[in-house]
Design a protein around this motif. Structure first.
Motif, short mmCIF file in Angstrom:
data_model
loop_
_atom_site.label_atom_id
_atom_site.label_comp_id
_atom_site.label_asym_id
_atom_site.label_seq_id
_atom_site.Cartn_x
_atom_site.Cartn_y
_atom_site.Cartn_z
N ARG A 25 0.86 -1.18 0.00
CA ARG A 25 0.00 0.00 0.00
C ARG A 25 0.90 1.23 0.00
O ARG A 25 1.78 1.37 0.85
CB ARG A 25 -0.90 0.00 1.23
N VAL A 26 0.69 2.13 -0.95
CA VAL A 26 1.48 3.35 -1.07
C VAL A 26 0.62 4.50 -0.57
O VAL A 26 -0.44 4.78 -1.15
CB VAL A 26 1.93 3.61 -2.52
N VAL A 27 1.07 5.14 0.51
CA VAL A 27 0.27 6.16 1.18
C VAL A 27 0.82 7.54 0.90
O VAL A 27 2.01 7.81 1.16
CB VAL A 27 0.22 5.91 2.70
N ASN A 28 -0.03 8.42 0.37
CA ASN A 28 0.35 9.81 0.15
C ASN A 28 0.14 10.55 1.47
O ASN A 28 -0.87 11.22 1.68
CB ASN A 28 -0.49 10.43 -0.98
N THR A 29 1.09 10.41 2.35
CA THR A 29 0.95 10.80 3.75
C THR A 29 0.51 12.25 3.93
O THR A 29 -0.39 12.55 4.72
CB THR A 29 2.29 10.57 4.48
N HIS A 30 1.13 13.15 3.20
CA HIS A 30 0.83 14.57 3.35
C HIS A 30 -0.09 15.11 2.25
O HIS A 30 -0.49 16.27 2.30
CB HIS A 30 2.13 15.38 3.39
N GLY A 31 -0.39 14.29 1.27
CA GLY A 31 -1.42 14.63 0.31
C GLY A 31 -0.98 15.20 -1.02
O GLY A 31 -1.78 15.29 -1.94
#
Length: 200
Positions: A25-31
């Protein structure tokens, strides 16, 4: 299913090995962080994920949730199983490299995705003979009516993610894009870290 969480440091890369059936899962932490993404078949690094072949096989400019990502031999390598973002990703732009930043006016070395891929693979003892066209997750490159391309800002929000499941044993490489001259990583033009969660 056990989950391992790791960071893709801002302006740096990260490589992970996946067995068939495992997922990341690749999470765009800060958006607003673009994450260049490559995949190489474990048994042959010359056999790799290919955006040009994926576009043909899916009949789409960018993959949608549920679709397969294909190799340069038109074989499945990853499945885009989930996408909580608006689904805007780029399959046209080459990874940024030192020449890209020279063209943008940099007179000293600038971190770049091409070198990040090479460094991340070296960190796990691998070396590819090329830097293929990546799947630029979360990158927004609108195609205009006159067929020109815009370097757009991401349309994602903090926490948006994609889930990539391995269709075969492979190595997946990520780069938290270092671009800080164009708005590829948002209006603030400040690269940030992203995160990966390995589902073993």
């Amino acid at each position: 299913m056990p989950t391992e969480r790791d960071v893709i440091p801002a302006t740096r890369g990260k490589a992970v090995r996946l067995a068939a059936g495992e997922a990341v899962r690749v999470v765009n932490t800060h958006g607003s962080q673009v994450v260049d993404t490559w995949a190489f078949c474990a048994e042959d690094l010359a056999h790799h994920m290919s955006m040009e072949h994926t576009r043909v096989e899916n009949g789409r400019l960018m993959p949608a949730a549920g679709q397969t990502l294909f190799t340069n031999r038109r074989e499945p390598i990853l499945v885009l199983e989930e996408d909580t973002s608006p689904g805007i990703h780029d399959t046209l732009m080459a990874a940024c490299d030192r020449w890209r930043y020279e063209h943008l006016g940099c007179t000293e070395y600038h971190r770049n995705c091409a070198d990040n891929m090479v460094e991340a693979m070296a960190a796990i003892g691998l070396s590819a003979d090329r830097v293929p066209q990546p799947l630029n997750l979360f990158m927004n490159i609108p195609v205009n009516a006159d067929l020109s391309l815009t370097q757009g800002e991401p349309v994602t929000k903090p926490g948006d993610h994609v889930l990539l499941r391995a269709a075969r044993d492979c190595v997946v490489v990520f780069s938290a894009c270092p671009q800080d001259i164009t708005p590829i990583n948002g209006a603030g033009r400040k690269p940030t870290e992203a995160h990966v969660e390995l589902l073993r």
